[in-house]
Design a protein around this motif. Structure first.
Motif, PDB file in Angstrom:
ATOM      1  N   ILE A  54      79.937 -75.314  75.866  1.00  0.00           N
ATOM      2  CA  ILE A  54      79.729 -75.954  74.558  1.00  0.00           C
ATOM      3  C   ILE A  54      78.319 -75.659  74.074  1.00  0.00           C
ATOM      4  O   ILE A  54      77.328 -76.021  74.717  1.00  0.00           O
ATOM      5  N   LEU A  55      78.237 -75.005  72.931  1.00  0.00           N
ATOM      6  CA  LEU A  55      76.961 -74.631  72.322  1.00  0.00           C
ATOM      7  C   LEU A  55      76.655 -75.582  71.174  1.00  0.00           C
ATOM      8  O   LEU A  55      77.539 -75.929  70.393  1.00  0.00           O
ATOM      9  N   LYS A  56      75.414 -76.015  71.088  1.00  0.00           N
ATOM     10  CA  LYS A  56      74.941 -76.884  70.003  1.00  0.00           C
ATOM     11  C   LYS A  56      75.627 -78.251  70.017  1.00  0.00           C
ATOM     12  O   LYS A  56      75.890 -78.839  68.971  1.00  0.00           O
ATOM     13  N   HIS A  57      75.953 -78.747  71.207  1.00  0.00           N
ATOM     14  CA  HIS A  57      76.495 -80.107  71.294  1.00  0.00           C
ATOM     15  C   HIS A  57      75.478 -81.101  70.743  1.00  0.00           C
ATOM     16  O   HIS A  57      75.830 -82.014  70.002  1.00  0.00           O
ATOM     17  N   ARG A  58      74.219 -80.909  71.114  1.00  0.00           N
ATOM     18  CA  ARG A  58      73.110 -81.657  70.520  1.00  0.00           C
ATOM     19  C   ARG A  58      72.214 -80.659  69.801  1.00  0.00           C
ATOM     20  O   ARG A  58      72.169 -79.484  70.141  1.00  0.00           O
ATOM     21  N   TYR A  59      71.488 -81.154  68.797  1.00  0.00           N
ATOM     22  CA  TYR A  59      70.546 -80.272  68.107  1.00  0.00           C
ATOM     23  C   TYR A  59      69.551 -79.672  69.097  1.00  0.00           C
ATOM     24  O   TYR A  59      69.168 -78.509  68.996  1.00  0.00           O
ATOM     25  N   SER A  60      69.143 -80.470  70.075  1.00  0.00           N
ATOM     26  CA  SER A  60      68.132 -80.016  71.031  1.00  0.00           C
ATOM     27  C   SER A  60      68.669 -78.984  72.012  1.00  0.00           C
ATOM     28  O   SER A  60      67.904 -78.437  72.809  1.00  0.00           O
ATOM     29  N   ASP A  61      69.976 -78.695  71.966  1.00  0.00           N
ATOM     30  CA  ASP A  61      70.538 -77.649  72.821  1.00  0.00           C
ATOM     31  C   ASP A  61      70.259 -76.254  72.270  1.00  0.00           C
ATOM     32  O   ASP A  61      70.560 -75.257  72.934  1.00  0.00           O
ATOM     33  N   PHE A  62      69.712 -76.182  71.070  1.00  0.00           N
ATOM     34  CA  PHE A  62      69.479 -74.888  70.416  1.00  0.00           C
ATOM     35  C   PHE A  62      68.095 -74.943  69.771  1.00  0.00           C
ATOM     36  O   PHE A  62      67.925 -75.442  68.660  1.00  0.00           O
ATOM     37  N   ILE A  63      67.085 -74.461  70.477  1.00  0.00           N
ATOM     38  CA  ILE A  63      65.697 -74.517  70.010  1.00  0.00           C
ATOM     39  C   ILE A  63      65.245 -73.104  69.632  1.00  0.00           C
ATOM     40  O   ILE A  63      65.381 -72.174  70.423  1.00  0.00           O
ATOM     41  N   VAL A  64      64.741 -72.970  68.418  1.00  0.00           N
ATOM     42  CA  VAL A  64      64.342 -71.664  67.901  1.00  0.00           C
ATOM     43  C   VAL A  64      62.879 -71.712  67.460  1.00  0.00           C
ATOM     44  O   VAL A  64      62.503 -72.551  66.643  1.00  0.00           O
TER      45      VAL A  64
END
Length: 684
Positions: A54-64
């Motif tokens: 699961i990708l981007k379950h939380r906003y903090s799972d995807f930091i750019v």
């Protein structure tokens, strides 16, 4: 070798069927995303099994984090104003205090009650000797007496009553804080749960500033925590900093003044820190092989699904209609898509009928007011002003959309064609250079595009292979030119169609590498106990804690915040906290992923309920992290699929829906603010 027409037609037909089945399990194939690097590998990774995560379950799972043109990773490290924002005086403070008579004169002049002409200069006090002293006095007058302007001449500081801040020549006086330092205030923008345009929209609405004052190098993901540089034309740091007290999901900081405006492509790429949740621990050996394969060979440089629209996926169709000058169809696709925000309006059917019968529909202010903020609202505003009976009416109304939004549709069509061509190229020839390919030479610019022949084929590697993002001036690879021409013909186009009669929509074309090689690639398998656990903590969380803590806590803060990993040190997880820099320093290895991989077994011995995969890597501009993840998991990356997986994982009332609801409420509140501004921001 000539491609069978039926196969070419079948590939092209995908574009027209894009909007017919949003629930398809393989939405990627509709946009030409079909192949994997591992399919063509000589050894190792032939396993095509999908390993869902699961990708981007939380906003903090995807930091750019954006990487600037100097290869520096953009980080938000301070919310403080520049030290020079309020100049210190060379003289004693007592020399800057007005006496009673001067204060009375300033107060009366500011109220417009002083004797004499309101629009003539009034002498206040002799000029101080120090330049900083004079500057401080002018700043003090500007901040305390809002209807006065001040000027130094004839040995005195003078003031004039002017509510509009204009002098005797009708010129507006500027108290620009960056005077002598530059015309722009550069800052780092942090956003959560918003696109780059939505975040700027928040700033513009809250500060009552126009969009055209802001510029940045490129857009960042919406469902993510992102950091990027932005420049604002003559908007000072104190004004911008007000955003930090107003918005919870937008923060600005690291202010400085500059003469350089950020433009398109002003960054060199992005640094990603991702977390894939709910990984099947029994599939770790499969993932490990694919991870090493990605590190060694990269991934196919497809344009990701974000390029084509998050939900209605009609962006390429709109772009095609623009190229064909079918403007009424452009309007239909924007206003009447399956996910249009207008569908709930009582007048929706009447508006739709008017477009079918080509009759005028009276769009009222009330209709525009009740329409949710977005593309449809802006387009309706344009149609209200210009009408909708002729193509020219719709062309003029289309300009109500921000420039980048208009160009996005054209770029989406180009991206769709590119993806399909690349898949066809790989299926025909695999991962090897063949005669008729195009490669990018040493200079890396369009002029250095070289055709592969028998004489030079041994001088280049497949990593140099490029496919044109088709435009009017693109050089087509001889071994794929017939396929490209037939695809365009099936869409009613030819290469000259990209030389649009409207200058703004002319597309000369570009070139894009077939394979993208990530840099600074590392990975780690982690374990955690709760499905919604915040495994990756953002730098802003630490920064806000830092701002609130006293100096005595600073040492603890510095120890807990690892700027390289952004892994939460206090969430009770059992993952190994290994930063790239520490690995290189301790082991002298340029490749970190193999070393991190050696820690996997120790991590997975702990019997936690859930397993995840943490990834860190750098990609060049316009490369998509979701396509790297796709190469690893062989799983669907569409927003619809990921949301369904996320809901199943933590329940319909999970954290994903809570986060979206939280910011949707804020977005609805912002829609009530009516602010007119020009949407001229440019972005990549």
């Amino acid at each position: 070798m000539e491609e069978p027409p039926s196969k070419v037609a079948k590939a092209s037909e995908k574009l027209h069927d894009v909007n017919t089945d949003l629930s398809a399990t393989k939405l990627e194939t509709q946009f030409g995303i079909e192949c994997y690097i591992s399919e063509f590998s000589e050894v190792g990774c032939h396993n095509t099994e999908a390993v869902d995560g699961i990708l981007k379950h939380r906003y903090s799972d995807f930091i750019v984090n954006e990487v600037d043109a100097s290869d520096n990773v953009v980080r938000l490290t301070s919310l403080k104003l520049p030290d020079s924002e309020e100049p210190k005086c060379e003289a004693d403070e007592g020399s800057l205090i007005f006496n009673g008579e001067q204060l009375k004169l300033l107060t009366e002049t500011n109220s417009g009650k002083s004797d004499g002409d309101k629009h003539e200069w009034v002498k206040v006090l002799p000029l101080p000797e120090g330049k900083n002293d004079r500057k401080a006095i002018h700043r003090l007058i500007a901040s305390k007496y809002l209807k006065l302007i001040s000027k130094s001449f004839e040995g005195f500081i003078h003031v004039m009553y002017s509510p509009t801040k204009k002098d005797e020549r009708g010129q507006k006086q500027s108290n620009w804080a960056g005077q002598g330092k530059g015309s722009y205030c550069s800052f780092v923008l942090y956003k959560e749960g918003l696109s780059s345009m939505e975040a700027l929209d928040v700033i513009c609405r809250k500060l009552h500033k126009p969009h055209k004052a802001f510029s940045f190098a490129g857009t960042k993901d919406k469902r993510a925590l992102t950091y990027q540089n932005v420049t604002a034309f003559k908007i000072d740091a104190p004004t911008l900093a007000r955003v930090n007290d107003i918005c919870t999901n937008v923060k600005v900081g690291n202010f400085k003044y500059t003469n350089e405006r950020l433009g398109l492509g002003a960054s060199s790429g992005n640094m990603f820190k991702l977390l894939l949740r709910n990984i099947d621990a029994t599939k770790i050996p499969v993932l490990r092989n694919r991870l090493h394969n990605v590190e060694e060979k990269g991934f196919i440089n497809y344009f990701g699904l974000q390029r084509f629209g998050s939900m209605n996926c009609s962006n390429p169709q709109i772009g095609l209609s623009i190229l064909k000058n079918e403007w009424r169809n452009v309007a239909r696709l924007i206003l009447f898509s399956e996910t249009s925000s207008l569908k709930t309006m009582s007048w929706y059917k009447d508006l739709k009928t008017s477009f079918s019968t080509e009759t005028e529909f009276d769009i009222t202010k009330a209709m525009i007011f009740e329409t949710p903020h977005g593309i449809e609202k802006k387009f309706l505003s344009g149609l209200k002003k210009f009408g909708s009976t002729t193509d020219q009416n719709i062309i003029d109304a289309f300009y109500f959309l921000a420039r980048n939004n208009r160009l996005l549709y054209l770029h989406a069509y180009q991206a769709c064609i590119w993806n399909m061509v690349v898949s066809q190229r790989l299926q025909k020839f695999g991962l090897k250079l063949v005669i008729g390919d195009l490669v990018c030479g040493d200079s890396g610019i369009d002029d250095s595009i070289i055709e592969i022949t028998r004489k030079n084929i041994h001088e280049y590697k497949f990593e140099d292979c490029v496919i044109p993002v088709v435009g009017s001036e693109s050089k087509l690879p001889p071994n794929m030119s017939e396929f490209i021409v037939k695809m365009l013909e099936n869409d009613g186009l030819e290469q000259a169609s990209f030389n649009h009669k409207i200058k703004e929509y002319k597309l000369k074309g570009d070139y894009r590498k077939v394979v993208c090689q990530p840099k600074n690639f590392s990975f780690n398998f982690v374990n955690y106990d709760k499905p919604d656990e915040d495994v990756q903590k953002s730098a802003v969380d630490f920064l806000m804690e830092k701002e609130q803590f006293s100096d005595c806590h600073q040492k603890s803060f510095d120890q807990n915040y690892d700027n390289d990993t952004d892994i939460c040190p206090e969430n009770g997880t059992n993952e190994m906290e290994i930063s790239e820099d520490s690995l290189i320093a301790k082991n002298g290895s340029e490749s970190t992923s193999k070393l991190v991989d050696s820690c996997i077994n120790r991590n997975c011995e702990d019997k936690n309920k859930y397993s995840g995969l943490s990834l860190s890597f750098k990609l060049p501009s316009s490369a998509y992290a979701t396509m790297l993840v796709r190469e690893i998991t062989h799983s669907n990356t569409s927003q619809q699929f990921q949301k369904a997986q996320s809901d199943k994982y933590s329940g319909q009332s999970g954290i994903r829906n809570e986060e979206e609801s939280q910011f949707n409420i804020q977005s609805e509140a912002m829609k009530e603010e009516i602010v007119d501004f020009a949407d001229d921001v440019e972005m990549g």
